[in-house]
Design an enzyme around this catalytic site. Sequence first.
Site, PDB file in Angstrom:
ATOM      1  N   GLU A   1      44.167  54.673 -80.791  1.00  0.00           N
ATOM      2  CA  GLU A   1      44.709  53.522 -81.507  1.00  0.00           C
ATOM      3  C   GLU A   1      44.874  52.270 -80.660  1.00  0.00           C
ATOM      4  OE1 GLU A   1      47.495  55.057 -85.027  1.00  0.00           O
ATOM      5  OE2 GLU A   1      48.050  55.866 -83.079  1.00  0.00           O
TER       6      GLU A   1
ATOM      7  N   ASP B   1      47.360  58.970 -83.578  1.00  0.00           N
ATOM      8  CA  ASP B   1      48.676  59.574 -83.348  1.00  0.00           C
ATOM      9  C   ASP B   1      48.895  60.812 -84.219  1.00  0.00           C
ATOM     10  OD1 ASP B   1      49.339  57.750 -81.444  1.00  0.00           O
ATOM     11  OD2 ASP B   1      50.436  56.420 -82.792  1.00  0.00           O
TER      12      ASP B   1
ATOM     13  N   TYR C   1      55.240  61.689 -77.547  1.00  0.00           N
ATOM     14  CA  TYR C   1      55.173  60.791 -78.705  1.00  0.00           C
ATOM     15  C   TYR C   1      56.579  60.451 -79.186  1.00  0.00           C
ATOM     16  CZ  TYR C   1      53.347  58.865 -83.054  1.00  0.00           C
ATOM     17  OH  TYR C   1      53.019  58.034 -84.097  1.00  0.00           O
TER      18      TYR C   1
END
Length: 1062
Positions: free
Chosen positions: A264, A337, A560
């Site tokens: 991303e 993600d 994350y």
Amino acid sequence: MQRCLLSSPPTSNCAALRLHPSLMPKAMRSTSAFVPLFKMFFSHSPPVATKNDGMSVRDGKSSGFSFRRFHRHWKKLKGVAALKGDKAAPFESPASTSLLNSAKPDSTSNSLVNTANPDSTSTSLVINAKPESKASLKKKKQSRSKNKKEQVSSTVVSEETPVAKSSKTSSLVGTSNISKKNGQRLKQTSEKISTGNLLTEAPDGSASTKKQSKKNSTGSGRKRQPVADVHEPVQKQVQKNISQREKPLKQLYPPTAKSVMVVESVTKAKVIQGYLGDMFEVLPSYGHVRDLAARSGSVRPDDDFSMVWEVPSAAWTHLKSIKVALSGAENLVLASDPDREGEAIAWHIIEMLQQQDALGENVTVARVVFHEITEASIKSALQMPREIDVNLVHAYLARRALDYLIGFNISPLLWRKLPGCQSAGRVQSAALSLICDRETEIDEFKPLEYWSIEVRFEEPNSFPAHLTHFNSKKLGQFSISSDTEAKDVQQKINIENFKVINSKRNTMRRNPPAPYITSTLQQDAANKLNFPATYTMKLAQKLYEGIQLSDGKATGLITYSRTDGLHISDEAVKDIRSLVMERYGSRFTPENACKYYKKVKNAQEAHEAIRPTNIRRLPSMLVGALDEDSLKLYTLIWSRTMACQMEPSILEQIQLETGNCDESIIFRSSCSRVEFLGYQSAYQDVESGTIRFKDNEASHNAEAFGILSSLKKGDQLCIGEVEIKQHHTQAPPRYSEGSLVKKLEELGIGRPSTYASTLKVLQDRNYVTVKSRVLYPEFRGRMVSAFLSHHFSEVTDYSFTADMETELDNVSVGLTEWKGLLRDYWTRFSSYCSRAESVHIHQVEKMLEKTFGDFLFASLPNKSRTCPSCMEGTLIFKVSRFGAGYFIGCNQHPKCKYIAKTLYGDEEEEESPQKSNTVEEPKLLGLNPGSNEKVLLKNGPYGYYVQLGEDRTGYLPKRSSVSHIKNVDTITLEDALELLRYPVTLGEHPKDGHPVILKLAKVGFSVRHRRTTASVPKSMKPKDVTLEKALDLLSSKDVRRSGRPRNKPKVEEAIESSNVVN
């Protein structure tokens, strides 16, 4: 930009659809009234005539997707309809039922699906297209070079569009999986089935209906499939197709061929590229490559919730880079993600690449997820590739559609009923309701008086105690409710003798805190570091994506950051426990690893908790590599992760009771001290120095604990000072960002990743302001909340919003069908919209006046609502018919135009509307020494201002706003004269000779040169602003430009057109 209406990915339960007789070929109408099809597609547009064509289809065996080949060229308007004669398995991937235009963003086609050259101007629904010869393609390519200037193209395809065949220039709409196991071409249907009508939209908006050509398609000598095969039960087709395609994806590491990985962000791409070497090319997608078009009608409930997607112009560049990289590659690895948004990004990328024919027959598409950016984690993820999770994509589509339908249906109502109120959303409205309900509680709160009595015993050691029993009765909070009662008790205490009557000790264990999840990280960062939620998530994303370390290596520092799972991997737990043993010893290390489970509503345990990727990377090692705030946040995460795998701390408590001889009067004193630090050692570690709490309180507690421990039962005490204290009950506190996030989490409203953006929207819309870290609702926000509560009760209902989150979570695990969920909600919500639409604005005014009457009319003199101007009318709350203002005025308007109070002006609100005063006579500050004119302080619709001279016909006196001054009562004549001298010309700009002006703006001073304006820092006095300093401010980055931007030169456009022609 390019827009297209895409229906959602189909669910696994594909029911046979039936074609209406009016759309059937005649040969089929005689067979039955309705003919079941595997799938049917239709557009919303008028029909136009087209010709037949074939198509070629191939199957992406590795990824589970049906990758279809698209012809990129056609010559003119086409559109056909036909029935499939091949055995067609349902399209099981989460790809949508239409593919976007492969053209550039400037394409001028207004098509249903256009995969033509970027300059194409054709409009058509292209289905079942056959391959063309190279000569014909070349000829058509030359004809397209003469098209007009490129514009936006729009695609309109629903999930139920008639499947058709086009004879020459059309290409396939991605609607269903028609391919067979070995990538065979689609077998043609009989001539009788190939006729029908097509609904499509021409560029000029005209509509026509023509019969399709009955000529047989050429270019394929394969045997035609009998029509009877279409009637094969859909469930059998699904099972048969699944059995053919359920093949595990091969491991992608160690690499055996060239692979393209899409992530991303640029930072993440650079870090991962260093791990994987030359066999992988890692490219960023820069987030979503497309999104719902930000306009009305992008979600269409009447068309089975089909959606119009919009491709930002910048996304075409990123997609082109991916497409170029795929040439010669065998694998496309989608590594966005590991959440719902990441799954959606991967799905969008596949859709865009499919419609551009960028996925060749030999390209395997795989999805990989990892929760930390480390070399071991990346390589491990590549060994476990999977397909797109269709349930997560469905959940994404349901959430986007739901939020869109709420926002784009309520917002227009707000614009009309409450001017100046910009928008309302699902989670946003519930959060605003929480803040406004708390403000209402505070307004309605009535404090109660109560008294407490404390004494200090002097001998042998001084210590405090508070009264708990009097006259042999236990005292409650309101037992002593007046000053008289308190003094009577004080007198009786002074004449008594006291001794120790009881001493109790006990031990309390305080368990270590759970590791961080998104919400708790935001709360702790707000409480301990004073970071807003948005800033916290920005820093956390930076730590997750990775930095360059002092040794030259790049790596991610934390896992994350958007998660609500408390799980920590076994390997990480082992490393944490090992470091705890080394730094603190075996006493601080529990025998078994600590495990944590989520207790709040709608918890998702799929992701790991937030932790350092390497617990042995101490905060001190990152000094210099991280900025100060990033290091503080990393230290907070490191300390919490260490603490969660340590022993509980042990506190020893002591409680001492003292009383008179008959024990009718009893005082109590208590204290505690830390017996064993346990997990608190992690917070007192030298590594936690940047976030360590002051331990002055701990040392004071240890001293008091020693005094109480030395006293024994029966010891005589000498009473010292007896102090009586008056108290009043306090209203519930307003929310801070941290406490609001905690409340939203407890109620199950929203997801952790949405909290920061929700708070930001509330502040950007001027619904909420933050002062000293406390959230204050503006009156505009309170009006919106009241309007929604009155007319859209479900939107602001906490339990409903939480239940909706549960349903959306059920969609993500395949328990709820997403379109059924939307259909059920839309049925109720649309009725709310219809009723609210019919409400007159006078009814809204009366509702708001009734709800906020005490607040609105509190500042009126003597609280009288009689109009002081005409003495006949009554003061009422009104919505301005012009701009975005609200005011209290006479109900005899236009006969009486008296305005008692203005809440907001056009696009401007007062600093503190709660303190707005009534209109009063101008205040004379003095006389101007130069002209002997009056200097007045006046209050107008836009706030206070000073004026030089009086109002008279044909003369406009000089005025200057004083809205930036909080207390207008402190304004003197000198202050007013200083403000009235602005604007001041500082000089001419050395480059163009235009004046550089210092002027007074809404929130302070600013300098202006032509269209460029720069704010003067508050620390700089206006007298100190010289021409040189003004030029420095105008050359800085923080400048604003007004007016229409200049037209870009057309040189590039001319060059580009010439290249196209050549």
